[in-house]
Design a protein around this motif. Sequence first.
Motif, PDB file in Angstrom:
ATOM      1  N   SER A  74      14.375  -1.496  -3.363  1.00 38.30           N
ATOM      2  CA  SER A  74      13.549  -0.505  -2.668  1.00 38.30           C
ATOM      3  C   SER A  74      12.067  -0.895  -2.706  1.00 38.30           C
ATOM      4  O   SER A  74      11.376  -0.840  -1.687  1.00 38.30           O
ATOM      5  CB  SER A  74      13.743   0.869  -3.310  1.00 38.30           C
ATOM      6  N   SER A  75      11.598  -1.296  -3.881  1.00 37.80           N
ATOM      7  CA  SER A  75      10.193  -1.717  -4.015  1.00 37.80           C
ATOM      8  C   SER A  75       9.927  -2.957  -3.168  1.00 37.80           C
ATOM      9  O   SER A  75       8.864  -3.077  -2.550  1.00 37.80           O
ATOM     10  CB  SER A  75       9.861  -2.024  -5.474  1.00 37.80           C
ATOM     11  N   ASN A 100       4.500  -3.888   3.744  1.00 36.75           N
ATOM     12  CA  ASN A 100       3.040  -3.865   3.638  1.00 36.75           C
ATOM     13  C   ASN A 100       2.426  -5.259   3.555  1.00 36.75           C
ATOM     14  O   ASN A 100       1.291  -5.427   3.122  1.00 36.75           O
ATOM     15  CB  ASN A 100       2.630  -3.022   2.430  1.00 36.75           C
ATOM     16  N   VAL A 108       0.533   0.250  -1.450  1.00 39.75           N
ATOM     17  CA  VAL A 108       1.987   0.291  -1.255  1.00 39.75           C
ATOM     18  C   VAL A 108       2.517   1.547  -1.947  1.00 39.75           C
ATOM     19  O   VAL A 108       2.167   1.807  -3.102  1.00 39.75           O
ATOM     20  CB  VAL A 108       2.659  -0.973  -1.844  1.00 39.75           C
ATOM     21  N   PRO A 109       3.349   2.333  -1.264  1.00 38.97           N
ATOM     22  CA  PRO A 109       3.888   3.553  -1.888  1.00 38.97           C
ATOM     23  C   PRO A 109       4.603   3.252  -3.208  1.00 38.97           C
ATOM     24  O   PRO A 109       5.405   2.334  -3.296  1.00 38.97           O
ATOM     25  CB  PRO A 109       4.889   4.075  -0.850  1.00 38.97           C
ATOM     26  N   HIS A 111       9.351  -1.953   0.360  1.00 39.62           N
ATOM     27  CA  HIS A 111       8.000  -1.406   0.558  1.00 39.62           C
ATOM     28  C   HIS A 111       6.946  -2.516   0.542  1.00 39.62           C
ATOM     29  O   HIS A 111       6.012  -2.493   1.340  1.00 39.62           O
ATOM     30  CB  HIS A 111       7.673  -0.368  -0.518  1.00 39.62           C
TER      31      HIS A 111
END
Length: 123
Positions: A13-14, A21, A40-41, A17
Amino acid sequence: MTAITSIKGVGPSSAMHLKANGFASLKDIAEASIEKLQSVPGFGAVRAALIIEDAMRLLKEQNAVSPSSPSPTPAPASTSVSPSAPVEKKKKKEKKKKKDKKNKTQPPKKKKTEKDSGKKKKK
């Protein structure tokens, strides 16, 4: 080439993201500033610093195996954050709370007198 999911703290998931970005490789992350990674979220200053540090380590290991690649440029010193600083601060707060709780004693209860109870004494 090593996948960015090999960085400690970066799962699928990371990684998604990060790629969305503009951080698609170890080199992109190792050369990024903490501020850029914070955009980055899910990435705060401490996490960003840890991820940059691990990406640099992985790149060094990768370059040690294949010396034909140029070495990564470290992030500017002004943007580095000590990952342990917030942890140490939190530990100190917890220690102080425990100490305060341990030393905290109940004040002696005040005995009620006729004056305090609002009753008038008969004469």
